[in-house]
Design a protein around this motif. Structure first.
Motif, PDB file in Angstrom:
ATOM      1  N   UNK A 197       0.630  -0.901   0.052  1.00 15.95           N
ATOM      2  CA  UNK A 197       0.237   0.006  -0.077  1.00 15.95           C
ATOM      3  C   UNK A 197       1.009   1.095  -0.172  1.00 15.95           C
ATOM      4  N   UNK A 198       1.615   1.576   0.593  1.00 14.74           N
ATOM      5  CA  UNK A 198       2.760   2.137   0.886  1.00 14.74           C
ATOM      6  C   UNK A 198       3.359   2.497  -0.431  1.00 14.74           C
ATOM      7  N   UNK A 199       3.853   1.468  -1.148  1.00 19.40           N
ATOM      8  CA  UNK A 199       4.570   1.619  -2.303  1.00 19.40           C
ATOM      9  C   UNK A 199       3.586   1.898  -3.473  1.00 19.40           C
ATOM     10  N   UNK A 200       2.659   1.584  -3.557  1.00 15.84           N
ATOM     11  CA  UNK A 200       1.652   1.830  -4.183  1.00 15.84           C
ATOM     12  C   UNK A 200       1.140   3.478  -4.564  1.00 15.84           C
ATOM     13  N   UNK A 201       2.143   4.283  -3.416  1.00 16.24           N
ATOM     14  CA  UNK A 201       1.592   5.575  -3.629  1.00 16.24           C
ATOM     15  C   UNK A 201       2.605   6.324  -3.887  1.00 16.24           C
ATOM     16  N   UNK A 206       2.674  10.379  -9.499  1.00 16.66           N
ATOM     17  CA  UNK A 206       2.823  10.409 -10.504  1.00 16.66           C
ATOM     18  C   UNK A 206       1.525  10.809 -10.937  1.00 16.66           C
ATOM     19  N   UNK A 207       0.139  10.461 -10.256  1.00 15.95           N
ATOM     20  CA  UNK A 207      -0.827  11.258 -10.620  1.00 15.95           C
ATOM     21  C   UNK A 207      -0.887  12.351 -11.226  1.00 15.95           C
ATOM     22  N   UNK A 208      -0.511  12.815  -9.254  1.00 19.53           N
ATOM     23  CA  UNK A 208      -0.531  14.722  -9.383  1.00 19.53           C
ATOM     24  C   UNK A 208       1.170  15.421 -10.974  1.00 19.53           C
ATOM     25  N   UNK A 209       1.783  13.982 -11.173  1.00 20.86           N
ATOM     26  CA  UNK A 209       3.042  15.104 -11.191  1.00 20.86           C
ATOM     27  C   UNK A 209       2.093  15.060 -13.181  1.00 20.86           C
ATOM     28  N   UNK A 210       1.227  14.344 -13.785  1.00 20.83           N
ATOM     29  CA  UNK A 210       1.387  14.003 -14.917  1.00 20.83           C
ATOM     30  C   UNK A 210      -0.110  15.050 -15.239  1.00 20.83           C
ATOM     31  N   UNK A 286       7.666  14.874  -2.751  1.00 25.02           N
ATOM     32  CA  UNK A 286       7.227  15.706  -3.880  1.00 25.02           C
ATOM     33  C   UNK A 286       7.163  14.636  -5.670  1.00 25.02           C
ATOM     34  N   UNK A 287       8.396  13.359  -5.542  1.00 28.13           N
ATOM     35  CA  UNK A 287       7.966  13.154  -6.667  1.00 28.13           C
ATOM     36  C   UNK A 287       8.222  11.587  -6.241  1.00 28.13           C
ATOM     37  N   UNK A 293      11.053   4.967  -1.676  1.00 28.81           N
ATOM     38  CA  UNK A 293      12.314   4.694  -0.690  1.00 28.81           C
ATOM     39  C   UNK A 293      11.277   4.842   0.835  1.00 28.81           C
ATOM     40  N   UNK A 294      10.296   5.420   1.359  1.00 29.87           N
ATOM     41  CA  UNK A 294      10.572   5.704   2.178  1.00 29.87           C
ATOM     42  C   UNK A 294       9.033   4.718   3.480  1.00 29.87           C
TER      43      UNK A 294
END
Length: 378
Positions: A197-201, A206-210, A286-287, A293-294
């Motif tokens: 679940x944390x990984x698919x965050x 990415x939805x925000x970035x694109x 932010x990315x 990584x977190x």
């Protein structure tokens, strides 16, 4: 609802294109369950192998061997020497070993303290040796009272027959923690549901970035609809991961999860907690590279504190106490309690109440932060 459905479908389609993510969701949990479960003793009804060194013709050794062989939990293997027993224990061929010297009543037990199957074997060995010791003490007491060897043996057999009629009824006390697959399946359900679940965050970032979130808001769609769609997407992923582990572990490893209603409630609440954590990470980072990584390292740490990587008694009292600040410990206690016969939702109402509070808190904070940082920025 059509807008919510469109958001969920779009997110899930992007998730299915992530082959690495699918590997960690579909394959990795069962590899972990299999290897760790085997290390902890395998299936709950599997016989635990133990090696015994005993001289032929020794009455004490023969009596201990009879008791060990009569245990339905043990598979007794004869060994030729103490060195062979130690070597077998070191390489994991047997869970424990017992060395019975000729004519001695002091035995050597060989095992590793970190092995769950070794601890289970020791319990069975202690019971067998205790029975033999009790018979020997009763025989000596009868002989001291004036009975000959044959009469003493007859008295002991009569006493054993009477004691066999005594039954102990379980009134709901702690029957011990599950071992093998029965322990690792719930542990890995919590571990991988939270980690993935944390990984698919990252997909949320990415939805925000694109600009997917921005384009969605440009349509006649309310912020609440976008918020609900994004949260539902993460909840579906978490629930799918949990359901996959429950079904496959039951079919492949014979895991009995216990009361269906209780398991459903506990797993659903934990999935809501994982959803809140994923939404919070997706709003704060932010990315897309920062989320993996977190999230997974945090999930592993919480899994360690919650007993998902090893039994809590291994971690010690201090770390176990800290673990109860997080949902993994409460969910793990609930799932293990539900595996016990006669347990149901009422048995774990405390854990359910705590998980419900944690889920509400996590989702509440996550939705507020996501609305302010993601939707308003978009």
């Amino acid at each position: 609802m059509s807008a919510v459905r469109a958001i969920v479908v779009a997110n899930l389609l992007r998730q299915t294109r992530d082959r690495v993510g699918l590997f960690f969701m579909v394959v990795m949990p069962f590899v972990t369950i299999m290897f760790v479960g085997l290390a902890m003793g395998g299936a709950a009804d599997a016989r635990i192998p133990v090696a015994v060194v005993a001289a032929d013709g020794d009455p004490t050794a023969a009596a201990v061997l009879r008791e060990l062989s009569s245990s339905p939990a043990l598979e007794v293997r004869r060994a030729d020497s103490a060195e062979e027993v130690r070597a077998d224990v070191r390489r994991g061929a047997v869970a424990a070993g017992l060395v019975i010297p000729q004519g001695s009543t002091r035995f050597d037990l060989v095992m590793t303290q970190t092995s769950g199957s070794g601890m289970a074997a020791r319990s069975e060995i202690d019971v067998a040796v205790g029975k033999v010791s009790a018979v020997m003490e009763a025989t000596r007491a009868a002989e001291k009272a004036g009975a000959g060897p044959e009469l003493a043996a007859e008295h002991v057999r009569a006493a054993q027959a009477e004691s066999a009629a005594v039954a102990v009824r379980d009134t709901g006390g702690d029957s011990g923690e599950p071992t093998g697959f029965a322990y690792t399946a719930p542990a890995n359900l919590l571990l991988f549901t939270f980690i993935n679940s944390m990984a698919v965050a990252a997909a949320l970032v990415e939805s925000r970035r694109i600009g997917m979130v921005r384009r969605t808001l440009a349509a006649p769609v309310r912020e609440g609809t976008v918020l609900f769609g994004e949260a539902l997407s993460r909840l579906v992923v978490a629930a799918a991961q949990a359901l996959l582990i429950i079904v496959v572990s039951a079919l492949m490893f014979g895991v009995s999860w216990g009361d269906p209603l209780g398991v459903t409630v506990v797993v659903a609440l934990f999935c809501l907690v994982a959803t809140g954590a994923a939404m919070l990470v997706g709003a704060l980072v932010a990315n897309p590279q920062q989320a993996p990584a977190i999230g997974p390292p945090l999930g592993i740490v919480l899994g360690m504190l919650g007993g998902c990587l090893w039994p809590k008694e291994v971690a010690g009292e201090a770390l176990t106490t800290i673990g109860y600040l997080f949902p993994h410990s409460w969910a793990m206690d609930a799932l293990l309690a539900l595996t016990r016969p006669g347990s149901g939702l009422g048995t774990v109402w405390t854990e359910v109440a705590v998980l419900a509070a944690m889920a509400a808190l996590a989702l509440g904070i996550a939705l507020i932060v996501f609305r302010r940082r993601a939707l308003r920025v978009a």
